[in-house]
Motif scaffolding. Structure first.
Motif, PDB file in Angstrom:
ATOM      1  N   VAL A  46       0.860  -1.180   0.000  1.00 25.54           N
ATOM      2  CA  VAL A  46       0.000   0.000   0.000  1.00 25.54           C
ATOM      3  C   VAL A  46       0.896   1.229   0.000  1.00 25.54           C
ATOM      4  O   VAL A  46       2.115   1.138   0.171  1.00 25.54           O
ATOM      5  N   SER A  47       0.292   2.392  -0.190  1.00 22.56           N
ATOM      6  CA  SER A  47       1.057   3.635  -0.206  1.00 22.56           C
ATOM      7  C   SER A  47       1.873   3.787   1.065  1.00 22.56           C
ATOM      8  O   SER A  47       1.453   3.371   2.158  1.00 22.56           O
ATOM      9  N   SER A  48       3.035   4.431   0.949  1.00 18.37           N
ATOM     10  CA  SER A  48       3.924   4.609   2.098  1.00 18.37           C
ATOM     11  C   SER A  48       3.314   5.495   3.175  1.00 18.37           C
ATOM     12  O   SER A  48       3.776   5.490   4.322  1.00 18.37           O
ATOM     13  N   VAL A  49       2.288   6.271   2.841  1.00 18.40           N
ATOM     14  CA  VAL A  49       1.654   7.142   3.846  1.00 18.40           C
ATOM     15  C   VAL A  49       0.487   6.449   4.545  1.00 18.40           C
ATOM     16  O   VAL A  49      -0.174   7.050   5.398  1.00 18.40           O
ATOM     17  N   VAL A  50       0.247   5.186   4.207  1.00 15.59           N
ATOM     18  CA  VAL A  50      -0.980   4.510   4.639  1.00 15.59           C
ATOM     19  C   VAL A  50      -0.728   3.505   5.752  1.00 15.59           C
ATOM     20  O   VAL A  50       0.263   2.772   5.751  1.00 15.59           O
ATOM     21  N   SER A  51      -1.638   3.487   6.709  1.00 14.72           N
ATOM     22  CA  SER A  51      -1.778   2.421   7.686  1.00 14.72           C
ATOM     23  C   SER A  51      -3.220   2.477   8.180  1.00 14.72           C
ATOM     24  O   SER A  51      -3.958   3.416   7.865  1.00 14.72           O
ATOM     25  N   LYS A  52      -3.621   1.500   8.958  1.00  8.99           N
ATOM     26  CA  LYS A  52      -4.956   1.579   9.542  1.00  8.99           C
ATOM     27  C   LYS A  52      -5.092   2.822  10.431  1.00  8.99           C
ATOM     28  O   LYS A  52      -6.180   3.389  10.561  1.00  8.99           O
ATOM     29  N   LEU A  53      -3.970   3.259  11.013  1.00  9.70           N
ATOM     30  CA  LEU A  53      -3.987   4.469  11.823  1.00  9.70           C
ATOM     31  C   LEU A  53      -4.312   5.690  10.961  1.00  9.70           C
ATOM     32  O   LEU A  53      -5.022   6.597  11.411  1.00  9.70           O
ATOM     33  N   THR A  54      -3.797   5.717   9.733  1.00 13.67           N
ATOM     34  CA  THR A  54      -4.128   6.807   8.810  1.00 13.67           C
ATOM     35  C   THR A  54      -5.632   6.899   8.624  1.00 13.67           C
ATOM     36  O   THR A  54      -6.229   7.981   8.700  1.00 13.67           O
ATOM     37  N   GLY A  55      -6.252   5.749   8.367  1.00 15.73           N
ATOM     38  CA  GLY A  55      -7.702   5.726   8.185  1.00 15.73           C
ATOM     39  C   GLY A  55      -8.442   6.165   9.431  1.00 15.73           C
ATOM     40  O   GLY A  55      -9.435   6.911   9.348  1.00 15.73           O
ATOM     41  N   ALA A  56      -7.989   5.727  10.595  1.00 14.20           N
ATOM     42  CA  ALA A  56      -8.644   6.112  11.848  1.00 14.20           C
ATOM     43  C   ALA A  56      -8.562   7.618  12.063  1.00 14.20           C
ATOM     44  O   ALA A  56      -9.534   8.256  12.489  1.00 14.20           O
ATOM     45  N   ARG A  57      -7.413   8.199  11.768  1.00 17.55           N
ATOM     46  CA  ARG A  57      -7.274   9.658  11.914  1.00 17.55           C
ATOM     47  C   ARG A  57      -8.223  10.393  10.980  1.00 17.55           C
ATOM     48  O   ARG A  57      -8.878  11.368  11.377  1.00 17.55           O
ATOM     49  N   ASP A  58      -8.287   9.935   9.727  1.00 18.23           N
ATOM     50  CA  ASP A  58      -9.169  10.588   8.763  1.00 18.23           C
ATOM     51  C   ASP A  58     -10.628  10.519   9.214  1.00 18.23           C
ATOM     52  O   ASP A  58     -11.361  11.511   9.131  1.00 18.23           O
ATOM     53  N   LEU A  59     -11.057   9.359   9.697  1.00 17.45           N
ATOM     54  CA  LEU A  59     -12.449   9.208  10.107  1.00 17.45           C
ATOM     55  C   LEU A  59     -12.729   9.931  11.422  1.00 17.45           C
ATOM     56  O   LEU A  59     -13.829  10.465  11.612  1.00 17.45           O
ATOM     57  N   CYS A  60     -11.763   9.985  12.320  1.00 18.44           N
ATOM     58  CA  CYS A  60     -11.957  10.734  13.560  1.00 18.44           C
ATOM     59  C   CYS A  60     -12.127  12.219  13.277  1.00 18.44           C
ATOM     60  O   CYS A  60     -12.940  12.894  13.922  1.00 18.44           O
ATOM     61  N   ARG A  61     -11.364  12.741  12.325  1.00 18.00           N
ATOM     62  CA  ARG A  61     -11.549  14.144  11.954  1.00 18.00           C
ATOM     63  C   ARG A  61     -12.953  14.374  11.415  1.00 18.00           C
ATOM     64  O   ARG A  61     -13.560  15.431  11.653  1.00 18.00           O
ATOM     65  N   ARG A  62     -13.496  13.412  10.681  1.00 19.46           N
ATOM     66  CA  ARG A  62     -14.827  13.558  10.110  1.00 19.46           C
ATOM     67  C   ARG A  62     -15.920  13.485  11.187  1.00 19.46           C
ATOM     68  O   ARG A  62     -16.889  14.242  11.142  1.00 19.46           O
ATOM     69  N   CYS A  63     -15.761  12.566  12.158  1.00 17.22           N
ATOM     70  CA  CYS A  63     -16.859  12.347  13.110  1.00 17.22           C
ATOM     71  C   CYS A  63     -16.665  13.034  14.451  1.00 17.22           C
ATOM     72  O   CYS A  63     -17.560  12.978  15.309  1.00 17.22           O
ATOM     73  N   GLY A  64     -15.519  13.667  14.661  1.00 18.76           N
ATOM     74  CA  GLY A  64     -15.325  14.427  15.885  1.00 18.76           C
ATOM     75  C   GLY A  64     -14.794  13.653  17.068  1.00 18.76           C
ATOM     76  O   GLY A  64     -14.789  14.165  18.190  1.00 18.76           O
ATOM     77  N   LEU A  65     -14.327  12.446  16.852  1.00 26.82           N
ATOM     78  CA  LEU A  65     -13.716  11.676  17.921  1.00 26.82           C
ATOM     79  C   LEU A  65     -12.212  11.901  17.955  1.00 26.82           C
ATOM     80  O   LEU A  65     -11.607  12.343  16.972  1.00 26.82           O
ATOM     81  N   ASP A  66     -11.594  11.577  19.082  1.00 26.69           N
ATOM     82  CA  ASP A  66     -10.147  11.615  19.218  1.00 26.69           C
ATOM     83  C   ASP A  66      -9.627  10.185  19.285  1.00 26.69           C
ATOM     84  O   ASP A  66     -10.331   9.282  19.757  1.00 26.69           O
ATOM     85  N   LEU A  67      -8.405   9.968  18.821  1.00 30.62           N
ATOM     86  CA  LEU A  67      -7.833   8.620  18.864  1.00 30.62           C
ATOM     87  C   LEU A  67      -7.822   8.060  20.285  1.00 30.62           C
ATOM     88  O   LEU A  67      -7.959   6.850  20.488  1.00 30.62           O
ATOM     89  N   SER A  68      -7.665   8.929  21.263  1.00 26.35           N
ATOM     90  CA  SER A  68      -7.633   8.481  22.659  1.00 26.35           C
ATOM     91  C   SER A  68      -8.974   7.945  23.126  1.00 26.35           C
ATOM     92  O   SER A  68      -9.054   7.312  24.192  1.00 26.35           O
ATOM     93  N   GLU A  69     -10.030   8.195  22.355  1.00 27.89           N
ATOM     94  CA  GLU A  69     -11.371   7.750  22.723  1.00 27.89           C
ATOM     95  C   GLU A  69     -11.743   6.424  22.052  1.00 27.89           C
ATOM     96  O   GLU A  69     -12.897   6.008  22.114  1.00 27.89           O
TER      97      GLU A  69
END
Length: 256
Positions: free
Chosen positions: A172-195
């Motif tokens: 996959v792209s060098s900028v990609v991980s499941k964490l990348t996806g989680a960050r993108d979706l957290c920005r969309r839904c208003g959650l923080d990774l710590s939650e």
């Protein structure tokens, strides 16, 4: 405070027969009723999780190891591989004895696997050199031996091995991980990774397990994954994630 649950599928949420148990479905339904947000985080394509999506109805989908991410069915982000890299992989590995090569796009999958059925609704047998090179989100490689492993790991992308399937690699792209996806979706839904409480079993789950609120490895996870997680739960066959959710997150006794 945990507000979201992120679940890997294979060897984590799914039993070995690739099914979600009735108990797990009941726990997840109760979690949603209590206001918890559900996410799938998988290496699979959107097409290959449709059955599970219909059963669970997660709001967030982290697909292709973070290469394609959706919130409530709408595409939030995608990260294609460099077309020149895709071309070099196809030119080197397509036709190599003992190598099965698969190119995954947002909406379709092409493969050179000779065992692919002509009526397969997901995988399409194709002449890979003739496929588009500019929108590939994931390359899957099955090798009979590791003769190309060093070359794959030298490429300018993320190369993921599979703890349960020797000889299987994902690019996959060098900028990609499941964490990348989680960050993108957290920005969309208003959650923080710590939650987020995260469940996983394999190497591709490590970024999430190590960087979110609580990282829980199923008991059948690779030893390195269990060592990196903050907690463990029962195995996938024992509905480990569901039991952990019921015991730790649900505020009332499960109604089943």
């Amino acid at each position: 405070m945990i507000k979201g649950i992120v679940m890997d599928l294979d060897q984590t949420l799914l039993h070995n027969d690739k099914q979600i148990s009735r108990y797990t479905l009941q726990v997840l339904e109760q979690a949603k009723r209590q206001g918890l947000t559900l996410f799938f985080a998988t290496g699979r394509s959107v097409m290959r999780i449709e059955n599970y999506r219909r059963q669970v109805h997660p709001e967030g989908l982290i697909c292709l190891n973070g290469g394609l991410n959706l919130w409530q069915g709408q595409r939030v982000s995608q990260y294609p591989l460099n077309p020149s890299l895709v071309k070099s992989v196809v030119e080197r590995l397509n036709g190599l004895s003992g190598c099965r090569l698969t190119l995954t796009y947002a909406d379709t999958i092409f493969t050179n696997d000779p065992q692919t059925r002509h009526d397969d609704p997901i995988y399409h047998r194709a002449d890979l050199p003739g496929c588009p090179m500019d929108s590939v989100l994931k390359i899957s490689i099955n090798l009979d031996s590791d003769q190309e492993a060093a070359w794959l790991n030298s490429l300018d992308c993320t190369c993921l091995a599979n703890a349960h399937e020797p000889g299987y690699y994902v690019l996959v792209s060098s900028v990609v991980s499941k964490l990348t996806g989680a960050r993108d979706l957290c920005r969309r839904c208003g959650l923080d990774l710590s939650e987020l409480a995260v469940f996983g079993d394999d190497f591709n789950d490590l970024p999430l397990l190590q960087n979110c609120g609580i990282g829980i490895a199923v008991m059948n996870a690779h030893p390195e994954v269990k060592a990196a997680a903050s907690q463990t739960c029962f195995s996938n066959e024992q509905d480990g994630p569901a039991h952990w959710i019921a015991e730790v997150l649900l505020k009332e006794k499960p109604e089943f």
